[in-house]
Write a protein that holds these residues in place. Structure first.
Motif, mmCIF file in Angstrom:
data_model
loop_
_atom_site.group_PDB
_atom_site.id
_atom_site.type_symbol
_atom_site.label_atom_id
_atom_site.label_comp_id
_atom_site.label_asym_id
_atom_site.label_seq_id
_atom_site.Cartn_x
_atom_site.Cartn_y
_atom_site.Cartn_z
ATOM 1 N N CYS A 181 -72.365 -78.463 -4.547
ATOM 2 C CA CYS A 181 -73.435 -78.167 -3.856
ATOM 3 C C CYS A 181 -74.338 -77.185 -4.662
ATOM 4 O O CYS A 181 -75.647 -76.702 -4.526
ATOM 5 C CB CYS A 181 -73.502 -77.648 -2.414
ATOM 6 N N GLU A 182 -73.509 -76.546 -5.827
ATOM 7 C CA GLU A 182 -74.368 -75.376 -6.462
ATOM 8 C C GLU A 182 -74.659 -74.226 -5.783
ATOM 9 O O GLU A 182 -75.447 -73.448 -6.324
ATOM 10 C CB GLU A 182 -75.438 -76.079 -7.226
ATOM 11 N N ARG A 183 -74.001 -74.025 -4.474
ATOM 12 C CA ARG A 183 -74.247 -72.664 -3.922
ATOM 13 C C ARG A 183 -73.830 -71.469 -4.550
ATOM 14 O O ARG A 183 -72.602 -71.698 -5.022
ATOM 15 C CB ARG A 183 -73.870 -72.641 -2.458
ATOM 16 N N GLU A 184 -74.248 -70.201 -4.653
ATOM 17 C CA GLU A 184 -73.651 -69.315 -5.445
ATOM 18 C C GLU A 184 -73.052 -68.263 -4.227
ATOM 19 O O GLU A 184 -74.018 -67.914 -3.231
ATOM 20 C CB GLU A 184 -74.672 -68.459 -6.388
ATOM 21 N N VAL A 185 -71.940 -67.713 -4.378
ATOM 22 C CA VAL A 185 -71.330 -66.618 -3.485
ATOM 23 C C VAL A 185 -70.732 -65.525 -4.331
ATOM 24 O O VAL A 185 -70.348 -65.803 -5.405
ATOM 25 C CB VAL A 185 -70.221 -67.252 -2.898
ATOM 26 N N LEU A 186 -70.777 -64.338 -3.853
ATOM 27 C CA LEU A 186 -70.291 -63.007 -4.278
ATOM 28 C C LEU A 186 -68.939 -62.898 -3.726
ATOM 29 O O LEU A 186 -68.885 -62.974 -2.422
ATOM 30 C CB LEU A 186 -71.264 -62.112 -4.217
ATOM 31 N N MET A 187 -68.013 -62.312 -4.446
ATOM 32 C CA MET A 187 -66.722 -62.104 -3.822
ATOM 33 C C MET A 187 -66.020 -61.164 -4.854
ATOM 34 O O MET A 187 -66.084 -61.127 -5.987
ATOM 35 C CB MET A 187 -65.666 -63.204 -4.128
ATOM 36 N N ASN A 188 -65.428 -60.054 -4.057
ATOM 37 C CA ASN A 188 -64.858 -58.904 -5.010
ATOM 38 C C ASN A 188 -63.606 -59.615 -5.651
ATOM 39 O O ASN A 188 -63.007 -60.583 -5.311
ATOM 40 C CB ASN A 188 -64.451 -57.958 -4.245
ATOM 41 N N ARG A 189 -63.371 -58.767 -6.838
ATOM 42 C CA ARG A 189 -62.295 -59.583 -7.794
ATOM 43 C C ARG A 189 -60.789 -59.552 -7.000
ATOM 44 O O ARG A 189 -60.284 -60.617 -7.067
ATOM 45 C CB ARG A 189 -61.920 -58.595 -8.722
ATOM 46 N N MET A 190 -60.666 -58.693 -6.154
ATOM 47 C CA MET A 190 -59.131 -58.809 -5.534
ATOM 48 C C MET A 190 -59.093 -59.740 -4.451
ATOM 49 O O MET A 190 -58.072 -60.573 -4.555
ATOM 50 C CB MET A 190 -58.848 -57.288 -4.878
ATOM 51 N N ASP A 191 -60.131 -59.985 -3.828
ATOM 52 C CA ASP A 191 -60.089 -61.269 -2.908
ATOM 53 C C ASP A 191 -60.158 -62.507 -3.861
ATOM 54 O O ASP A 191 -59.386 -63.701 -3.318
ATOM 55 C CB ASP A 191 -61.400 -61.299 -1.878
ATOM 56 N N LEU A 192 -60.788 -62.588 -4.736
ATOM 57 C CA LEU A 192 -60.957 -64.083 -5.564
ATOM 58 C C LEU A 192 -59.425 -64.173 -6.376
ATOM 59 O O LEU A 192 -59.091 -65.366 -6.139
ATOM 60 C CB LEU A 192 -61.686 -63.735 -6.859
ATOM 61 N N LYS A 193 -58.688 -63.072 -6.646
ATOM 62 C CA LYS A 193 -57.490 -63.219 -7.287
ATOM 63 C C LYS A 193 -56.302 -63.736 -6.306
ATOM 64 O O LYS A 193 -55.563 -64.586 -6.448
ATOM 65 C CB LYS A 193 -56.862 -62.079 -7.898
ATOM 66 N N LYS A 194 -56.728 -63.309 -5.138
ATOM 67 C CA LYS A 194 -55.723 -63.877 -3.801
ATOM 68 C C LYS A 194 -56.070 -65.402 -3.556
ATOM 69 O O LYS A 194 -54.879 -66.223 -3.230
ATOM 70 C CB LYS A 194 -55.952 -63.078 -2.591
ATOM 71 N N ARG A 195 -57.319 -65.900 -3.679
ATOM 72 C CA ARG A 195 -57.737 -67.196 -3.343
ATOM 73 C C ARG A 195 -57.505 -68.201 -4.393
ATOM 74 O O ARG A 195 -57.705 -69.442 -4.148
ATOM 75 C CB ARG A 195 -59.028 -67.066 -2.737
ATOM 76 N N ILE A 196 -57.144 -67.687 -5.473
ATOM 77 C CA ILE A 196 -57.092 -68.860 -6.504
ATOM 78 C C ILE A 196 -55.823 -69.636 -6.514
ATOM 79 O O ILE A 196 -54.689 -68.962 -6.417
ATOM 80 C CB ILE A 196 -57.050 -67.997 -8.060
ATOM 81 N N LYS A 197 -56.113 -71.148 -6.493
ATOM 82 C CA LYS A 197 -55.000 -72.109 -6.426
ATOM 83 C C LYS A 197 -54.485 -72.244 -8.095
ATOM 84 O O LYS A 197 -53.335 -72.307 -8.299
ATOM 85 C CB LYS A 197 -55.088 -73.061 -5.829
ATOM 86 N N LYS A 198 -55.662 -72.595 -8.752
ATOM 87 C CA LYS A 198 -55.486 -72.912 -10.101
ATOM 88 C C LYS A 198 -56.586 -72.913 -11.176
ATOM 89 O O LYS A 198 -58.008 -72.823 -10.337
ATOM 90 C CB LYS A 198 -55.085 -74.532 -10.172
ATOM 91 N N VAL A 199 -56.321 -72.444 -12.280
ATOM 92 C CA VAL A 199 -57.426 -72.330 -13.213
ATOM 93 C C VAL A 199 -57.403 -73.603 -14.157
ATOM 94 O O VAL A 199 -56.384 -73.866 -14.766
ATOM 95 C CB VAL A 199 -57.199 -71.155 -14.179
ATOM 96 N N LEU A 200 -58.519 -74.407 -14.066
ATOM 97 C CA LEU A 200 -58.548 -75.699 -14.823
ATOM 98 C C LEU A 200 -58.677 -75.493 -16.377
ATOM 99 O O LEU A 200 -59.680 -74.570 -16.718
ATOM 100 C CB LEU A 200 -59.524 -76.464 -14.255
#
Length: 64
Positions: free
Chosen positions: A39-58
């Motif tokens: 949907c092209e929505r943009e969100v902000l997330m701190n780096r530590m939370d992002l690293k916890k939520r990553i399943k895969k880097v394509l």
């Protein structure tokens, strides 16, 4: 962790309410800005939370 940088496409563990779970990194710093590829929505997330939520880097082959 794989090489995460600006422009990388990520698959997160939990999908977006629009049904997509692929995100593009627009800004990568202490606070990261992600764009949903559905949907092209943009969100902000701190780096530590992002690293916890990553399943895969394509990779480039997996994106298309």
């Amino acid at each position: 962790m794989e090489d995460i940088k600006q422009g990388s496409i990520l698959v997160l563990k939990k999908g977006h309410p629009c049904g997509e779970n692929k995100w593009e990194i627009i800004r990568f710093g202490a606070v990261c800005k992600l764009k949903c590829l559905g949907c092209e929505r943009e969100v902000l997330m701190n780096r530590m939370d992002l690293k916890k939520r990553i399943k895969k880097v394509l990779s480039n082959e997996e994106i298309n």
